[in-house]
Design an enzyme around this catalytic site. Structure first.
Site, PDB file in Angstrom:
ATOM      1  N   MET A 158      37.919  98.698  39.900  1.00 51.04           N
ATOM      2  CA  MET A 158      37.728 100.033  40.491  1.00 51.04           C
ATOM      3  C   MET A 158      37.827  99.944  42.015  1.00 51.04           C
ATOM      4  SD  MET A 158      35.139 102.130  38.080  1.00 51.04           S
ATOM      5  CE  MET A 158      33.621 101.498  38.734  1.00 51.04           C
ATOM      6  N   GLY A 159      38.339  98.819  42.522  1.00 49.83           N
ATOM      7  CA  GLY A 159      38.503  98.680  43.965  1.00 49.83           C
ATOM      8  C   GLY A 159      37.212  98.298  44.661  1.00 49.83           C
TER       9      GLY A 159
ATOM     10  N   LEU B 258      36.955  95.782  46.624  1.00 49.72           N
ATOM     11  CA  LEU B 258      36.992  94.397  46.149  1.00 49.72           C
ATOM     12  C   LEU B 258      36.061  93.492  46.968  1.00 49.72           C
ATOM     13  CD1 LEU B 258      40.828  93.950  45.462  1.00 49.72           C
ATOM     14  CD2 LEU B 258      39.054  94.889  43.967  1.00 49.72           C
ATOM     15  N   HIS B 259      35.412  92.584  46.258  1.00 49.25           N
ATOM     16  CA  HIS B 259      34.472  91.645  46.877  1.00 49.25           C
ATOM     17  C   HIS B 259      34.725  90.248  46.307  1.00 49.25           C
ATOM     18  CE1 HIS B 259      32.363  92.021  43.068  1.00 49.25           C
ATOM     19  NE2 HIS B 259      32.304  93.334  43.234  1.00 49.25           N
TER      20      HIS B 259
ATOM     21  N   HIS C  63      35.591  89.916  42.608  1.00 42.63           N
ATOM     22  CA  HIS C  63      36.986  90.263  42.296  1.00 42.63           C
ATOM     23  C   HIS C  63      37.928  89.145  42.739  1.00 42.63           C
ATOM     24  CE1 HIS C  63      35.231  94.469  42.772  1.00 42.63           C
ATOM     25  NE2 HIS C  63      35.751  94.520  41.558  1.00 42.63           N
TER      26      HIS C  63
ATOM     27  N   GLY D 293      35.318  89.978  34.347  1.00 44.75           N
ATOM     28  CA  GLY D 293      34.190  89.199  34.836  1.00 44.75           C
ATOM     29  C   GLY D 293      33.056  89.149  33.826  1.00 44.75           C
TER      30      GLY D 293
ATOM     31  N   LYS E  98      30.100  89.101  34.661  1.00 41.22           N
ATOM     32  CA  LYS E  98      29.040  89.952  35.220  1.00 41.22           C
ATOM     33  C   LYS E  98      28.793  91.175  34.331  1.00 41.22           C
ATOM     34  CE  LYS E  98      27.097  92.536  38.767  1.00 41.22           C
ATOM     35  NZ  LYS E  98      27.274  93.860  38.278  1.00 41.22           N
ATOM     36  N   ASP E  99      29.890  91.768  33.828  1.00 37.82           N
ATOM     37  CA  ASP E  99      29.782  92.923  32.936  1.00 37.82           C
ATOM     38  C   ASP E  99      29.967  92.419  31.501  1.00 37.82           C
ATOM     39  OD1 ASP E  99      29.725  95.322  34.931  1.00 37.82           O
ATOM     40  OD2 ASP E  99      31.261  93.960  35.664  1.00 37.82           O
TER      41      ASP E  99
HETATM   42  P1  AMP Z   1      34.700  96.764  38.857  1.00 41.42           P
HETATM   43  O1  AMP Z   1      35.632  96.912  40.008  1.00 41.42           O
HETATM   44  O2  AMP Z   1      33.247  96.782  39.234  1.00 41.42           O
HETATM   45  O3  AMP Z   1      35.030  97.668  37.704  1.00 41.42           O
HETATM   46  O4  AMP Z   1      34.930  95.293  38.312  1.00 41.42           O
HETATM   47  C1  AMP Z   1      36.214  94.824  37.995  1.00 41.42           C
HETATM   48  C2  AMP Z   1      36.097  93.474  37.355  1.00 41.42           C
HETATM   49  O5  AMP Z   1      35.447  92.580  38.244  1.00 41.42           O
HETATM   50  C3  AMP Z   1      35.264  93.489  36.059  1.00 41.42           C
HETATM   51  O6  AMP Z   1      35.885  92.656  35.098  1.00 41.42           O
HETATM   52  C4  AMP Z   1      33.955  92.917  36.508  1.00 41.42           C
HETATM   53  O7  AMP Z   1      33.244  92.261  35.486  1.00 41.42           O
HETATM   54  C5  AMP Z   1      34.408  91.928  37.565  1.00 41.42           C
HETATM   55  N1  AMP Z   1      33.312  91.616  38.475  1.00 41.42           N
HETATM   56  C6  AMP Z   1      32.578  92.486  39.214  1.00 41.42           C
HETATM   57  N2  AMP Z   1      31.618  91.836  39.902  1.00 41.42           N
HETATM   58  C7  AMP Z   1      31.745  90.517  39.575  1.00 41.42           C
HETATM   59  C8  AMP Z   1      31.037  89.326  39.956  1.00 41.42           C
HETATM   60  N3  AMP Z   1      30.003  89.377  40.791  1.00 41.42           N
HETATM   61  N4  AMP Z   1      31.444  88.160  39.419  1.00 41.42           N
HETATM   62  C9  AMP Z   1      32.491  88.101  38.558  1.00 41.42           C
HETATM   63  N5  AMP Z   1      33.190  89.187  38.172  1.00 41.42           N
HETATM   64  C10 AMP Z   1      32.822  90.376  38.671  1.00 41.42           C
END
Ligand code: AMP
Length: 322
Positions: free
Chosen positions: A52-53, A55-56, A59, A179, A181-182
């Site tokens: 969802m952008g 990015l950290h 990501h 990730g 994480k989810d």
């Molecule tokens: P999001 O942008 O939050 O929808 O996350 C996109 C992808 O990044 C998903 O597969 C998340 O599980 C993964 N992700 C988000 N935060 C982390 C993290 N701290 N460590 C590993 N993967 C992550």
């Protein structure tokens, strides 16, 4: 069949001297038509990283794992293609949630994608993804989608799986990276890929944490310093659960089962009454069924809590003793 087996991998580290990507960075595709036109030019294997952008570091670990999958090996050339989707999916937000204020940082996101050798970024608008508004036909996540995150965010996983399925159809990747994480999302994507016979490998990447232990998240930027200190109780509680499972805290051999692990987690959380806990449980990481007393082997401690208005989710693997 590439299968949907466990392909958990460590983030692939990238030598600084190695040239990355194309000189101008990734091609940015705003529409399905642009994606369809660019897709034949993406060399196989094509690896998708849905985001969802905002990015950290979490990501970034996914981008590196994707690049590892897209390349043939440490010594060979980087032949495949990483494609990143950046889309804040309205379908997975309820009206009371943060859709409008969710951070949007496209320029910085593109810079990270360029650094990590991403070939294409698909960044459609909501109208492009859902031209008729909310779709009538959506993915039903089934019973695993109704518990934990699904209970506290009704409709969430239906929205997630619907957009993931659309992104898989549009990008037609060989593999897709998520990730850990989810964790419930990951389990549901694996289940969808298996149940719907999608010929796509699902890879997972371990949770990336900041130095203080907090899992990196796009929403962490909402946290004040005080909220962040409060939020740290969450990873601290998970570590206490892991220590109890490994019998490190008791200093004795033998480990512990789900009940004792959960008690250790709750003990830490109850010391922070300002942290509003939605749920904490020990579950099977594939089914999200609650681990019963006497259940031994690998499991996951999952938890969600709100610190000063910001909702956080986290999890940690454990091996339960009988
Ligand atoms: P999001 O942008 O939050 O929808 O996350 C996109 C992808 O990044 C998903 O597969 C998340 O599980 C993964 N992700 C988000 N935060 C982390 C993290 N701290 N460590 C590993 N993967 C992550």
């Amino acid at each position: 069949m590439k299968g949907d087996g466990e392909v958990g991998r460590e983030p692939v580290s990238q030598p600084a001297a190695e040239p990355v990507g194309r000189p101008g960075g990734p091609v940015v595709l705003r529409t399905k038509a642009e994606l369809a036109a660019a897709r034949p030019g993406l060399t196989a294997p094509v690896v998708l990283v849905p985001t969802m952008g905002a990015l950290h570091a979490g990501h970034r670990a996914l981008l590196r794992a994707a690049r590892g999958s897209a390349g043939p090996g440490p010594s060979g050339p980087f032949t495949g293609s990483v494609i990143v989707s950046i889309f804040v999916n309205p379908l997975q937000f309820r009206p009371s949630e943060d859709l409008d204020r969710y951070p949007r940082t496209l320029e910085a996101d593109l810079a990270m994608c360029a650094e990590e050798g991403v070939r294409a970024v698909f960044a459609p608008s909501a109208a492009e993804m859902y031209p008729g508004g909310r779709p009538e036909v959506t993915v039903d996540p089934g019973p695993m989608g109704q518990v934990f995150e699904g209970e506290f965010r009704p409709g969430f996983f239906g929205g997630v799986l619907t957009v993931v399925l659309k992104l898989l159809h549009l990008t037609r990747p060989d593999s897709v990276v998520f990730g850990e994480k989810d964790a419930q999302q990951l389990a549901l994507v694996r289940r969808m890929v298996s149940n719907l016979d999608l010929d796509i490998a699902v890879e997972s990447v371990p949770t990336v944490r900041d130095a203080d232990g907090l899992a990196t998240s796009s929403r962490n930027r909402y946290l004040s310093e005080a909220d962040r200190a409060l939020a740290l109780a969450l990873p601290r509680a998970l570590r206490a659960g892991q220590a109890r499972a490994a019998a490190e805290d008791a200093g004795s051999a033998g480990g512990a089962g789900a009940t004792a692990v959960l008690a250790a987690v709750r003990e830490v959380l109850s010391a922070e009454p300002r942290l509003a806990v939605d749920y904490v449980a020990v579950v099977d990481r594939r089914t999200f069924a609650v681990a019963g007393p006497g259940q031994a082997g690998p499991a996951l401690i999952v938890a969600a809590a709100t610190a000063g208005g910001t909702r956080l989710i986290d999890n940690a693997p454990v091996v339960l003793a009988p």
